[in-house]
Scaffold this motif. Structure first.
Motif, short mmCIF file in Angstrom:
data_model
loop_
_atom_site.label_atom_id
_atom_site.label_comp_id
_atom_site.label_asym_id
_atom_site.label_seq_id
_atom_site.Cartn_x
_atom_site.Cartn_y
_atom_site.Cartn_z
N ALA A 1 -25.71 26.11 -11.49
CA ALA A 1 -24.72 27.02 -12.07
C ALA A 1 -24.03 27.69 -10.91
O ALA A 1 -24.59 27.77 -9.81
CB ALA A 1 -25.40 28.05 -12.97
N ALA A 2 -22.81 28.17 -11.15
CA ALA A 2 -22.02 28.76 -10.07
C ALA A 2 -21.56 30.17 -10.44
O ALA A 2 -21.42 30.50 -11.62
CB ALA A 2 -20.80 27.88 -9.76
N THR A 3 -21.35 30.97 -9.40
CA THR A 3 -20.79 32.31 -9.54
C THR A 3 -19.99 32.60 -8.28
O THR A 3 -19.96 31.79 -7.36
CB THR A 3 -21.89 33.40 -9.63
N SER A 4 -19.35 33.78 -8.23
CA SER A 4 -18.77 34.21 -6.96
C SER A 4 -19.00 35.71 -6.79
O SER A 4 -19.18 36.44 -7.78
CB SER A 4 -17.28 33.90 -6.89
N ALA A 5 -18.99 36.15 -5.54
CA ALA A 5 -19.39 37.51 -5.20
C ALA A 5 -18.63 38.58 -5.99
O ALA A 5 -19.24 39.41 -6.67
CB ALA A 5 -19.21 37.74 -3.69
N TYR A 6 -17.30 38.57 -5.90
CA TYR A 6 -16.57 39.67 -6.53
C TYR A 6 -16.74 39.64 -8.05
O TYR A 6 -16.68 40.69 -8.70
CB TYR A 6 -15.08 39.66 -6.15
N ASN B 1 -32.03 23.67 -10.97
CA ASN B 1 -32.58 23.41 -9.63
C ASN B 1 -31.56 23.65 -8.52
O ASN B 1 -31.80 23.29 -7.37
CB ASN B 1 -33.18 22.00 -9.53
N ALA B 2 -30.42 24.25 -8.86
CA ALA B 2 -29.41 24.55 -7.83
C ALA B 2 -28.59 25.76 -8.27
O ALA B 2 -28.44 26.02 -9.46
CB ALA B 2 -28.50 23.34 -7.62
N TYR B 3 -28.08 26.49 -7.28
CA TYR B 3 -27.25 27.67 -7.57
C TYR B 3 -26.19 27.79 -6.50
O TYR B 3 -26.49 27.79 -5.31
CB TYR B 3 -28.14 28.92 -7.60
N ARG B 4 -24.95 27.90 -6.93
CA ARG B 4 -23.83 28.06 -6.01
C ARG B 4 -23.31 29.49 -6.13
O ARG B 4 -22.94 29.91 -7.23
CB ARG B 4 -22.72 27.06 -6.36
N PHE B 5 -23.35 30.23 -5.03
CA PHE B 5 -22.83 31.60 -5.04
C PHE B 5 -21.95 31.77 -3.82
O PHE B 5 -21.92 30.92 -2.93
CB PHE B 5 -23.98 32.61 -5.02
N SER B 6 -21.20 32.89 -3.77
CA SER B 6 -20.39 33.11 -2.58
C SER B 6 -20.80 34.38 -1.87
O SER B 6 -21.40 35.28 -2.47
CB SER B 6 -18.89 33.13 -2.91
N LEU C 1 -19.80 13.35 -3.80
CA LEU C 1 -19.04 14.33 -4.57
C LEU C 1 -19.99 15.26 -5.33
O LEU C 1 -21.07 14.84 -5.75
CB LEU C 1 -18.13 13.62 -5.58
N TYR C 2 -19.58 16.50 -5.46
CA TYR C 2 -20.26 17.45 -6.34
C TYR C 2 -19.23 18.03 -7.28
O TYR C 2 -18.12 18.33 -6.85
CB TYR C 2 -20.88 18.60 -5.54
N ILE C 3 -19.58 18.21 -8.53
CA ILE C 3 -18.72 18.98 -9.41
C ILE C 3 -19.18 20.42 -9.19
O ILE C 3 -20.25 20.82 -9.65
CB ILE C 3 -18.89 18.56 -10.89
N THR C 4 -18.36 21.18 -8.43
CA THR C 4 -18.81 22.53 -8.06
C THR C 4 -18.42 23.59 -9.09
O THR C 4 -18.85 24.73 -8.97
CB THR C 4 -18.31 22.90 -6.65
N LEU D 1 -22.90 30.82 -14.41
CA LEU D 1 -24.25 31.21 -14.82
C LEU D 1 -24.19 32.24 -15.94
O LEU D 1 -24.82 32.09 -16.97
CB LEU D 1 -25.01 31.80 -13.62
N MET D 2 -23.40 33.28 -15.74
CA MET D 2 -23.34 34.35 -16.76
C MET D 2 -21.92 34.87 -16.89
O MET D 2 -21.09 34.68 -16.00
CB MET D 2 -24.30 35.49 -16.37
N ASP D 3 -21.63 35.54 -17.99
CA ASP D 3 -20.32 36.15 -18.20
C ASP D 3 -20.03 37.06 -17.01
O ASP D 3 -20.94 37.71 -16.48
CB ASP D 3 -20.34 37.00 -19.48
N ASN D 4 -18.75 37.13 -16.61
CA ASN D 4 -18.44 37.95 -15.44
C ASN D 4 -16.96 38.31 -15.39
O ASN D 4 -16.21 38.01 -16.33
CB ASN D 4 -18.89 37.23 -14.15
N PHE D 5 -16.56 38.93 -14.31
CA PHE D 5 -15.18 39.39 -14.11
C PHE D 5 -14.27 38.18 -13.92
O PHE D 5 -14.30 37.54 -12.86
CB PHE D 5 -15.14 40.30 -12.88
N GLU D 6 -13.50 37.85 -14.95
CA GLU D 6 -12.66 36.65 -14.90
C GLU D 6 -11.28 37.01 -14.32
O GLU D 6 -10.25 36.89 -14.96
CB GLU D 6 -12.59 36.00 -16.29
N TRP D 7 -11.28 37.50 -13.09
CA TRP D 7 -10.07 37.76 -12.32
C TRP D 7 -9.04 38.55 -13.13
O TRP D 7 -9.39 39.59 -13.68
CB TRP D 7 -9.52 36.43 -11.76
N ALA D 8 -7.80 38.08 -13.21
CA ALA D 8 -6.76 38.85 -13.88
C ALA D 8 -7.09 39.10 -15.36
O ALA D 8 -6.55 40.02 -15.98
CB ALA D 8 -5.42 38.14 -13.75
#
Ligand code: PNW
Length: 469
Positions: free
Chosen positions: A11-16, A71-76, A365-368, A418-425
Protein backbone atom coordinates in the motif's frame (compact mmCIF):
# COMPACT_ATOMS: atom_id res chain seq x y z
CA UNK A 1 -4.85 -15.94 -11.37
CA UNK A 2 -1.89 -16.92 -9.17
CA UNK A 3 0.77 -14.22 -8.78
CA UNK A 4 4.53 -14.88 -8.64
CA UNK A 5 5.61 -15.95 -5.11
CA UNK A 6 7.95 -12.97 -4.65
CA UNK A 7 5.29 -10.46 -5.73
CA UNK A 8 5.07 -7.40 -3.47
CA UNK A 9 1.59 -6.67 -2.18
CA UNK A 10 1.80 -3.19 -0.80
CA UNK A 11 0.00 0.00 0.00
CA UNK A 12 1.20 3.54 -0.60
CA UNK A 13 0.97 6.90 1.16
CA UNK A 14 2.84 10.20 1.13
CA UNK A 15 4.18 12.36 3.94
CA UNK A 16 2.05 15.49 3.63
CA UNK A 17 -1.10 13.45 3.06
CA UNK A 18 -0.85 11.46 6.30
CA UNK A 19 1.73 12.70 8.81
CA UNK A 20 0.34 15.89 10.34
CA UNK A 21 2.65 17.22 13.11
CA UNK A 22 3.68 19.95 10.70
CA UNK A 23 5.33 22.13 13.32
CA UNK A 24 7.00 19.41 15.34
CA UNK A 25 10.66 18.49 15.73
CA UNK A 26 12.02 21.32 13.65
CA UNK A 27 9.87 20.81 10.56
CA UNK A 28 9.26 24.01 8.62
CA UNK A 29 6.63 24.75 5.95
CA UNK A 30 6.70 23.10 2.56
CA UNK A 31 4.91 24.50 -0.48
CA UNK A 32 1.88 22.38 0.46
CA UNK A 33 1.62 24.01 3.90
CA UNK A 34 1.67 27.43 2.27
CA UNK A 35 -0.75 26.43 -0.48
CA UNK A 36 -3.29 24.67 1.74
CA UNK A 37 -3.28 27.65 4.12
CA UNK A 38 -4.03 30.04 1.26
CA UNK A 39 -7.79 30.68 1.13
CA UNK A 40 -9.55 29.10 -1.84
CA UNK A 41 -6.84 26.59 -2.72
CA UNK A 42 -8.31 23.45 -1.18
CA UNK A 43 -11.89 22.28 -0.72
CA UNK A 44 -13.17 23.44 2.65
CA UNK A 45 -9.83 25.12 3.35
CA UNK A 46 -8.54 21.70 4.44
CA UNK A 47 -4.85 21.44 5.34
CA UNK A 48 -2.41 18.69 6.29
CA UNK A 49 -1.80 20.20 9.74
CA UNK A 50 -3.13 17.10 11.47
CA UNK A 51 -3.93 14.89 8.48
CA UNK A 52 -4.36 11.38 9.95
CA UNK A 53 -1.72 11.96 12.62
CA UNK A 54 0.48 9.20 11.28
CA UNK A 55 3.54 10.93 12.78
CA UNK A 56 2.26 9.87 16.20
CA UNK A 57 0.38 6.73 15.19
CA UNK A 58 2.88 5.06 12.86
CA UNK A 59 3.30 2.03 15.13
CA UNK A 60 -0.43 1.29 15.03
CA UNK A 61 -0.51 1.88 11.29
CA UNK A 62 2.30 -0.60 10.72
CA UNK A 63 0.58 -3.12 12.98
CA UNK A 64 -2.59 -2.71 10.93
CA UNK A 65 -0.72 -3.42 7.69
CA UNK A 66 0.84 -6.50 9.25
CA UNK A 67 -2.55 -7.74 10.46
CA UNK A 68 -3.98 -7.32 6.99
CA UNK A 69 -1.13 -9.36 5.52
CA UNK A 70 0.67 -6.77 3.38
CA UNK A 71 4.34 -7.41 2.65
CA UNK A 72 5.34 -3.98 1.31
CA UNK A 73 4.74 -0.31 2.12
CA UNK A 74 5.58 2.75 0.05
CA UNK A 75 5.82 6.03 1.94
CA UNK A 76 7.55 9.34 1.34
CA UNK A 77 10.02 11.35 3.39
CA UNK A 78 9.15 14.96 4.19
CA UNK A 79 12.08 17.02 2.92
CA UNK A 80 11.14 19.82 5.37
CA UNK A 81 11.52 17.46 8.33
CA UNK A 82 14.98 16.33 7.27
CA UNK A 83 16.38 19.57 5.88
CA UNK A 84 14.01 22.38 6.91
CA UNK A 85 15.40 25.10 4.67
CA UNK A 86 16.23 22.74 1.83
CA UNK A 87 19.93 23.27 2.49
CA UNK A 88 22.58 22.40 5.00
CA UNK A 89 22.94 19.54 7.46
CA UNK A 90 20.17 17.06 8.24
CA UNK A 91 18.02 17.32 11.35
CA UNK A 92 18.64 14.14 13.31
CA UNK A 93 15.16 13.93 14.91
CA UNK A 94 13.61 14.20 11.48
CA UNK A 95 15.65 11.28 10.17
CA UNK A 96 15.02 9.31 13.38
CA UNK A 97 11.29 9.27 12.75
CA UNK A 98 11.83 7.48 9.44
CA UNK A 99 14.37 5.09 10.96
CA UNK A 100 11.87 4.08 13.61
CA UNK A 101 9.16 3.67 10.98
CA UNK A 102 11.44 1.50 8.83
CA UNK A 103 12.51 -0.62 11.82
CA UNK A 104 8.88 -1.20 12.73
CA UNK A 105 8.16 -2.31 9.16
CA UNK A 106 11.16 -4.62 8.96
CA UNK A 107 10.29 -6.22 12.28
CA UNK A 108 6.92 -7.15 10.87
CA UNK A 109 8.24 -8.46 7.57
CA UNK A 110 7.04 -5.48 5.51
CA UNK A 111 9.43 -4.27 2.83
CA UNK A 112 9.77 -0.48 2.79
CA UNK A 113 9.91 1.49 -0.46
CA UNK A 114 10.96 5.08 0.19
CA UNK A 115 9.90 7.94 -2.06
CA UNK A 116 12.18 10.93 -1.56
CA UNK A 117 9.93 13.55 -3.09
CA UNK A 118 6.14 13.44 -3.13
CA UNK A 119 5.47 17.12 -3.93
CA UNK A 120 6.36 18.84 -0.65
CA UNK A 121 9.23 21.18 -1.57
CA UNK A 122 10.61 23.20 1.38
CA UNK A 123 9.05 26.65 1.06
CA UNK A 124 12.46 28.35 1.17
CA UNK A 125 13.46 26.57 -2.03
CA UNK A 126 10.27 27.76 -3.71
CA UNK A 127 11.06 31.28 -2.52
CA UNK A 128 14.38 30.92 -4.31
CA UNK A 129 12.53 30.05 -7.53
CA UNK A 130 11.41 26.44 -7.04
CA UNK A 131 11.57 23.76 -9.72
CA UNK A 132 11.89 26.18 -12.64
CA UNK A 133 15.34 26.97 -11.19
CA UNK A 134 18.24 24.66 -11.87
CA UNK A 135 19.64 24.98 -8.36
CA UNK A 136 16.63 23.09 -6.95
CA UNK A 137 17.89 19.95 -8.73
CA UNK A 138 21.27 20.23 -6.96
CA UNK A 139 19.51 20.78 -3.65
CA UNK A 140 17.49 17.61 -4.24
CA UNK A 141 20.65 15.59 -4.89
CA UNK A 142 22.08 16.79 -1.60
CA UNK A 143 18.90 15.85 0.23
CA UNK A 144 18.89 12.43 -1.50
CA UNK A 145 22.40 11.82 -0.22
CA UNK A 146 21.42 12.73 3.36
CA UNK A 147 18.44 10.37 3.38
CA UNK A 148 20.44 7.64 1.64
CA UNK A 149 23.19 7.86 4.26
CA UNK A 150 20.67 7.69 7.09
CA UNK A 151 18.45 4.86 5.83
CA UNK A 152 20.57 2.99 3.30
CA UNK A 153 21.52 0.33 5.84
CA UNK A 154 17.88 -0.73 6.16
CA UNK A 155 16.06 0.34 2.99
CA UNK A 156 16.66 -1.36 -0.38
CA UNK A 157 13.90 0.12 -2.54
CA UNK A 158 14.12 3.79 -3.46
CA UNK A 159 11.97 6.07 -5.57
CA UNK A 160 13.45 9.48 -6.36
CA UNK A 161 10.36 11.41 -7.46
CA UNK A 162 6.65 10.75 -7.42
CA UNK A 163 4.80 11.87 -10.55
CA UNK A 164 6.98 14.73 -11.74
CA UNK A 165 4.20 15.51 -14.23
CA UNK A 166 1.98 16.70 -11.38
CA UNK A 167 4.81 18.73 -9.80
CA UNK A 168 5.59 20.49 -13.07
CA UNK A 169 2.25 20.92 -14.79
CA UNK A 170 -0.28 21.06 -11.95
CA UNK A 171 2.15 23.04 -9.77
CA UNK A 172 3.44 25.59 -12.30
CA UNK A 173 1.00 25.30 -15.25
CA UNK A 174 -2.65 25.05 -14.16
CA UNK A 175 -1.73 25.99 -10.59
CA UNK A 176 -4.19 23.57 -8.99
CA UNK A 177 -1.35 22.09 -6.94
CA UNK A 178 1.32 23.86 -4.89
CA UNK A 179 2.93 26.27 -5.45
CA UNK A 180 -0.06 27.35 -7.57
CA UNK A 181 1.80 29.16 -10.31
CA UNK A 182 0.32 29.50 -13.80
CA UNK A 183 3.17 29.96 -16.23
CA UNK A 184 3.48 27.45 -19.11
CA UNK A 185 7.15 28.28 -19.73
CA UNK A 186 7.95 27.75 -16.05
CA UNK A 187 6.14 24.40 -16.10
CA UNK A 188 8.42 23.08 -18.87
CA UNK A 189 11.53 24.40 -17.11
CA UNK A 190 10.25 22.66 -13.97
CA UNK A 191 9.85 19.39 -15.90
CA UNK A 192 13.46 19.55 -17.07
CA UNK A 193 14.82 20.37 -13.63
CA UNK A 194 12.77 17.57 -12.08
CA UNK A 195 14.34 15.20 -14.62
CA UNK A 196 17.75 16.57 -13.72
CA UNK A 197 16.96 16.22 -10.01
CA UNK A 198 16.09 12.57 -10.62
CA UNK A 199 19.38 11.92 -12.43
CA UNK A 200 21.53 13.71 -9.86
CA UNK A 201 19.51 12.23 -6.99
CA UNK A 202 19.74 8.67 -8.34
CA UNK A 203 23.52 9.01 -8.62
CA UNK A 204 23.79 10.51 -5.12
CA UNK A 205 21.63 7.73 -3.66
CA UNK A 206 23.79 5.06 -5.25
CA UNK A 207 26.97 6.44 -3.81
CA UNK A 208 25.39 6.91 -0.36
CA UNK A 209 23.80 3.45 -0.10
CA UNK A 210 24.96 -0.19 -0.38
CA UNK A 211 25.21 -1.82 -3.81
CA UNK A 212 21.99 -3.78 -3.25
CA UNK A 213 19.89 -0.57 -3.47
CA UNK A 214 17.26 -0.49 -6.17
CA UNK A 215 16.66 2.98 -7.55
CA UNK A 216 13.46 3.85 -9.40
CA UNK A 217 11.15 6.74 -10.27
CA UNK A 218 7.34 6.75 -10.22
CA UNK A 219 5.66 8.25 -13.26
CA UNK A 220 1.95 8.86 -13.75
CA UNK A 221 2.40 7.73 -17.32
CA UNK A 222 -0.85 8.40 -19.08
CA UNK A 223 -2.59 6.18 -21.53
CA UNK A 224 -3.60 8.76 -24.13
CA UNK A 225 -6.18 7.67 -26.69
CA UNK A 226 -7.35 9.61 -29.75
CA UNK A 227 -11.10 10.15 -30.08
CA UNK A 228 -10.94 9.01 -33.73
CA UNK A 229 -8.42 7.92 -36.35
CA UNK A 230 -8.68 11.34 -37.99
CA UNK A 231 -5.10 12.65 -38.53
CA UNK A 232 -5.87 15.79 -36.49
CA UNK A 233 -7.01 13.67 -33.52
CA UNK A 234 -3.99 11.38 -33.88
CA UNK A 235 -1.76 14.44 -33.83
CA UNK A 236 -3.53 15.80 -30.73
CA UNK A 237 -3.00 12.45 -28.97
CA UNK A 238 0.66 12.38 -29.98
CA UNK A 239 1.24 15.88 -28.60
CA UNK A 240 -0.46 15.09 -25.31
CA UNK A 241 1.51 11.85 -25.14
CA UNK A 242 4.74 13.87 -25.50
CA UNK A 243 3.66 16.22 -22.68
CA UNK A 244 2.42 13.43 -20.41
CA UNK A 245 4.97 10.70 -21.07
CA UNK A 246 7.70 11.56 -23.56
CA UNK A 247 8.90 14.59 -21.61
CA UNK A 248 9.93 12.21 -18.81
CA UNK A 249 10.59 8.79 -20.30
CA UNK A 250 12.39 10.24 -23.34
CA UNK A 251 15.31 11.58 -21.28
CA UNK A 252 15.03 8.88 -18.59
CA UNK A 253 15.03 5.86 -20.87
CA UNK A 254 16.49 7.07 -24.16
CA UNK A 255 18.56 10.06 -23.11
CA UNK A 256 16.67 12.49 -25.37
CA UNK A 257 13.54 14.63 -25.39
CA UNK A 258 11.20 13.82 -28.28
CA UNK A 259 11.96 16.08 -31.28
CA UNK A 260 8.20 16.46 -31.70
CA UNK A 261 8.01 17.94 -28.17
CA UNK A 262 10.54 20.66 -29.03
CA UNK A 263 8.52 21.47 -32.14
CA UNK A 264 5.11 21.58 -30.46
CA UNK A 265 6.27 23.75 -27.52
CA UNK A 266 8.40 26.19 -29.53
CA UNK A 267 5.88 28.99 -29.00
CA UNK A 268 6.33 28.68 -25.22
CA UNK A 269 9.97 27.82 -24.60
CA UNK A 270 13.28 27.47 -26.41
CA UNK A 271 14.57 24.74 -24.05
CA UNK A 272 17.85 26.66 -23.68
CA UNK A 273 18.01 25.52 -20.04
CA UNK A 274 18.83 21.98 -21.20
CA UNK A 275 22.59 22.19 -20.81
CA UNK A 276 25.36 20.02 -22.19
CA UNK A 277 25.59 16.82 -20.22
CA UNK A 278 22.12 17.07 -18.65
CA UNK A 279 20.72 14.28 -20.77
CA UNK A 280 23.56 12.00 -19.79
CA UNK A 281 22.92 12.82 -16.11
CA UNK A 282 19.20 12.17 -16.42
CA UNK A 283 19.75 8.79 -18.06
CA UNK A 284 21.44 7.48 -14.89
CA UNK A 285 20.88 3.70 -14.71
CA UNK A 286 17.51 2.68 -13.26
CA UNK A 287 16.80 -0.62 -11.48
CA UNK A 288 13.05 -0.41 -11.91
CA UNK A 289 10.26 1.82 -13.10
CA UNK A 290 7.23 2.72 -11.00
CA UNK A 291 3.94 3.27 -12.80
CA UNK A 292 0.99 5.04 -11.19
CA UNK A 293 -2.27 4.44 -12.99
CA UNK A 294 -5.84 5.59 -12.36
CA UNK A 295 -7.65 6.26 -15.66
CA UNK A 296 -6.92 6.77 -19.37
CA UNK A 297 -7.21 10.07 -21.28
CA UNK A 298 -9.29 10.60 -24.42
CA UNK A 299 -8.41 13.55 -26.63
CA UNK A 300 -9.29 15.16 -29.94
CA UNK A 301 -8.26 18.20 -31.94
CA UNK A 302 -10.46 21.19 -31.44
CA UNK A 303 -10.66 24.52 -29.74
CA UNK A 304 -13.07 25.46 -27.05
CA UNK A 305 -12.83 24.90 -23.38
CA UNK A 306 -10.73 21.89 -22.57
CA UNK A 307 -12.73 19.98 -20.00
CA UNK A 308 -12.72 16.75 -18.09
CA UNK A 309 -10.81 15.69 -15.01
CA UNK A 310 -7.61 14.79 -16.82
CA UNK A 311 -7.45 18.20 -18.45
CA UNK A 312 -7.78 20.11 -15.26
CA UNK A 313 -6.03 17.76 -12.93
CA UNK A 314 -7.31 18.51 -9.49
CA UNK A 315 -10.05 21.12 -9.43
CA UNK A 316 -10.96 23.58 -12.10
CA UNK A 317 -8.51 26.15 -13.40
CA UNK A 318 -8.62 28.82 -16.06
CA UNK A 319 -5.12 27.73 -16.95
CA UNK A 320 -4.17 24.59 -18.81
CA UNK A 321 -1.91 21.87 -17.45
CA UNK A 322 -0.80 21.24 -21.05
CA UNK A 323 1.55 23.92 -22.43
CA UNK A 324 0.93 24.96 -26.04
CA UNK A 325 -1.95 22.51 -26.38
CA UNK A 326 -4.92 24.88 -26.08
CA UNK A 327 -6.21 23.35 -29.30
CA UNK A 328 -6.64 19.90 -27.77
CA UNK A 329 -9.92 18.84 -26.20
CA UNK A 330 -10.17 16.31 -23.37
CA UNK A 331 -13.20 14.04 -23.32
CA UNK A 332 -14.76 11.88 -20.68
CA UNK A 333 -13.94 8.24 -21.45
CA UNK A 334 -17.25 6.35 -21.50
CA UNK A 335 -17.98 3.97 -18.65
CA UNK A 336 -18.49 3.85 -14.91
CA UNK A 337 -16.57 6.38 -12.84
CA UNK A 338 -15.17 6.68 -9.35
CA UNK A 339 -15.90 9.53 -6.95
CA UNK A 340 -13.09 11.53 -8.62
CA UNK A 341 -15.00 11.38 -11.90
CA UNK A 342 -12.24 9.13 -13.27
CA UNK A 343 -13.49 6.40 -15.62
CA UNK A 344 -12.72 2.86 -14.51
CA UNK A 345 -10.72 1.13 -17.25
CA UNK A 346 -8.37 -1.71 -16.29
CA UNK A 347 -7.48 -2.26 -19.97
CA UNK A 348 -5.54 1.01 -19.73
CA UNK A 349 -3.31 -0.48 -17.02
CA UNK A 350 -2.57 -3.53 -19.16
CA UNK A 351 -1.82 -1.25 -22.12
CA UNK A 352 0.52 0.89 -20.02
CA UNK A 353 2.46 -2.08 -18.66
CA UNK A 354 2.86 -3.57 -22.14
CA UNK A 355 4.04 -0.23 -23.53
CA UNK A 356 6.83 0.03 -20.96
CA UNK A 357 7.67 -3.62 -21.40
CA UNK A 358 8.39 -2.71 -25.04
CA UNK A 359 10.02 0.68 -24.42
CA UNK A 360 12.15 -0.31 -21.45
CA UNK A 361 12.97 -3.95 -22.16
CA UNK A 362 14.49 -5.74 -19.18
CA UNK A 363 13.50 -3.06 -16.68
CA UNK A 364 11.39 -4.49 -13.81
CA UNK A 365 8.10 -2.64 -13.30
CA UNK A 366 6.15 -1.86 -10.15
CA UNK A 367 2.66 -0.46 -10.02
CA UNK A 368 3.48 2.15 -7.39
CA UNK A 369 -0.10 3.51 -7.20
CA UNK A 370 -3.54 2.37 -8.26
CA UNK A 371 -6.84 2.75 -6.49
CA UNK A 372 -10.16 4.54 -6.31
CA UNK A 373 -12.05 7.11 -4.28
CA UNK A 374 -15.56 6.26 -3.10
CA UNK A 375 -17.99 7.90 -0.75
CA UNK A 376 -17.48 5.36 2.03
CA UNK A 377 -19.59 5.46 5.18
CA UNK A 378 -19.70 3.17 8.18
CA UNK A 379 -22.81 1.01 8.70
CA UNK A 380 -24.83 1.15 11.88
CA UNK A 381 -22.55 -1.62 13.20
CA UNK A 382 -19.45 0.45 12.40
CA UNK A 383 -18.29 -1.69 9.48
CA UNK A 384 -17.36 -0.10 6.17
CA UNK A 385 -18.42 -2.00 3.06
CA UNK A 386 -16.89 -0.86 -0.21
CA UNK A 387 -17.76 -3.43 -2.89
CA UNK A 388 -17.02 -0.85 -5.64
CA UNK A 389 -13.41 -0.59 -4.48
CA UNK A 390 -13.10 -4.39 -4.35
CA UNK A 391 -14.34 -4.52 -7.96
CA UNK A 392 -11.88 -1.77 -8.95
CA UNK A 393 -8.94 -3.56 -7.33
CA UNK A 394 -9.96 -6.93 -8.72
CA UNK A 395 -10.20 -5.52 -12.26
CA UNK A 396 -6.84 -3.79 -12.10
CA UNK A 397 -4.98 -6.61 -10.38
CA UNK A 398 -6.38 -9.00 -12.99
CA UNK A 399 -4.99 -6.64 -15.66
CA UNK A 400 -1.57 -6.80 -13.96
CA UNK A 401 -1.75 -10.59 -13.87
CA UNK A 402 -2.67 -10.66 -17.56
CA UNK A 403 0.30 -8.43 -18.37
CA UNK A 404 2.59 -10.81 -16.47
CA UNK A 405 1.17 -13.69 -18.52
CA UNK A 406 1.90 -11.60 -21.63
CA UNK A 407 5.57 -11.37 -20.67
CA UNK A 408 5.75 -8.22 -18.52
CA UNK A 409 8.09 -8.23 -15.52
CA UNK A 410 5.81 -6.67 -12.88
CA UNK A 411 7.30 -7.24 -9.42
CA UNK A 412 4.71 -5.61 -7.19
CA UNK A 413 1.60 -3.53 -6.68
CA UNK A 414 0.98 -0.74 -4.17
CA UNK A 415 -2.61 0.14 -3.55
CA UNK A 416 -3.35 3.87 -3.25
CA UNK A 417 -3.92 4.32 -0.45
CA UNK A 418 -3.37 2.48 2.80
CA UNK A 419 -5.87 4.76 4.52
CA UNK A 420 -8.09 7.77 3.81
CA UNK A 421 -6.02 10.94 3.79
CA UNK A 422 -5.53 14.53 2.61
CA UNK A 423 -6.36 14.31 -1.09
CA UNK A 424 -4.49 17.48 -2.09
CA UNK A 425 -6.77 20.20 -3.51
CA UNK A 426 -9.77 18.00 -2.61
CA UNK A 427 -8.83 18.01 1.05
CA UNK A 428 -10.55 15.28 3.04
CA UNK A 429 -13.55 15.13 0.68
CA UNK A 430 -12.20 12.16 -1.29
CA UNK A 431 -11.51 8.81 0.38
CA UNK A 432 -8.94 6.59 -1.37
CA UNK A 433 -8.14 4.40 1.64
CA UNK A 434 -8.48 0.66 2.07
CA UNK A 435 -8.70 1.65 5.71
CA UNK A 436 -11.42 4.11 6.77
CA UNK A 437 -10.44 7.06 8.94
CA UNK A 438 -12.97 8.82 11.13
CA UNK A 439 -11.73 12.40 10.89
CA UNK A 440 -13.22 13.35 14.27
CA UNK A 441 -11.57 10.62 16.29
CA UNK A 442 -8.85 9.59 13.81
CA UNK A 443 -9.87 6.01 14.50
CA UNK A 444 -8.92 3.52 11.74
CA UNK A 445 -11.32 0.83 10.50
CA UNK A 446 -10.33 -1.54 7.70
CA UNK A 447 -12.93 -1.43 4.92
CA UNK A 448 -14.01 -4.73 3.37
CA UNK A 449 -11.60 -3.96 0.49
CA UNK A 450 -8.69 -3.99 2.95
CA UNK A 451 -9.61 -7.50 4.04
CA UNK A 452 -10.13 -8.58 0.44
CA UNK A 453 -6.73 -7.19 -0.54
CA UNK A 454 -5.09 -8.73 2.53
CA UNK A 455 -6.39 -12.13 1.49
CA UNK A 456 -4.96 -11.64 -2.00
CA UNK A 457 -1.64 -10.66 -0.41
CA UNK A 458 -1.55 -13.67 1.90
CA UNK A 459 -2.54 -16.25 -0.74
CA UNK A 460 -1.16 -14.76 -3.96
CA UNK A 461 -4.56 -15.40 -5.56
CA UNK A 462 -7.32 -12.86 -6.18
CA UNK A 463 -10.44 -13.72 -4.20
CA UNK A 464 -13.73 -13.38 -6.10
CA UNK A 465 -15.39 -9.97 -6.10
CA UNK A 466 -18.39 -11.23 -4.19
CA UNK A 467 -16.26 -12.88 -1.48
CA UNK A 468 -17.30 -11.91 2.00
CA UNK A 469 -14.16 -11.18 3.93
C1 PNW B 1 -1.66 10.85 -7.45
N1 PNW B 1 -4.11 14.10 -12.61
O1 PNW B 1 -2.09 12.12 -7.83
C2 PNW B 1 -0.72 11.07 -6.28
O2 PNW B 1 0.53 10.46 -6.40
C3 PNW B 1 -1.33 10.80 -4.94
O3 PNW B 1 -0.65 11.53 -3.95
C4 PNW B 1 -2.82 11.11 -4.99
O4 PNW B 1 -3.42 11.09 -3.73
C5 PNW B 1 -3.42 10.09 -5.94
O5 PNW B 1 -2.79 10.09 -7.20
C6 PNW B 1 -4.93 10.25 -6.14
O6 PNW B 1 -5.21 11.48 -6.76
C7 PNW B 1 -2.60 12.50 -9.05
O7 PNW B 1 -4.75 15.14 -12.56
C8 PNW B 1 -3.24 13.73 -9.08
O8 PNW B 1 -3.89 13.52 -13.69
C9 PNW B 1 -3.73 14.24 -10.25
C10 PNW B 1 -3.59 13.54 -11.42
C11 PNW B 1 -2.96 12.31 -11.42
C12 PNW B 1 -2.47 11.80 -10.22
Amino acid sequence: MTFPPAFLWGAATSAYQIEGAVREDGRTPSIWDTFSHTPGRTIGGDTGDIAVDHYHRYRDDVALMADLGLNAYRFSVSWSRVQPTGRGPAVQVGLDFYRRLVDELLERGIKPAVTLYHWDLPQELEDAGGWPERDTAYRFAEYARLVGEALGDRVDNWITLNEPWCSAFLGYGSGVHAPGRTDPAASLRAAHHLNLAHGLGATALRSATPARSQVAISLNSSVVRPLSQDPADLDAARRIDDLANGVFHGPLLRGAYPETLFASTASVTDWSYVLDGDLRTIKAPLDALGLNYYTPSLVSAGTGKAGGPRADGHGASEHSSWPAAEDVLFHQTPGERTEMGWTIDPTGLHELIMRYTREAPGLPLYITENGAAYDDKPDADGRVHDPERIAYLHGHLAAVRRAIADGADVRGYYLWSLMDNFEWAYGYSKRFGAVYVDYRTLERTPKSSARWYGEAARTGVLPGVGTTV
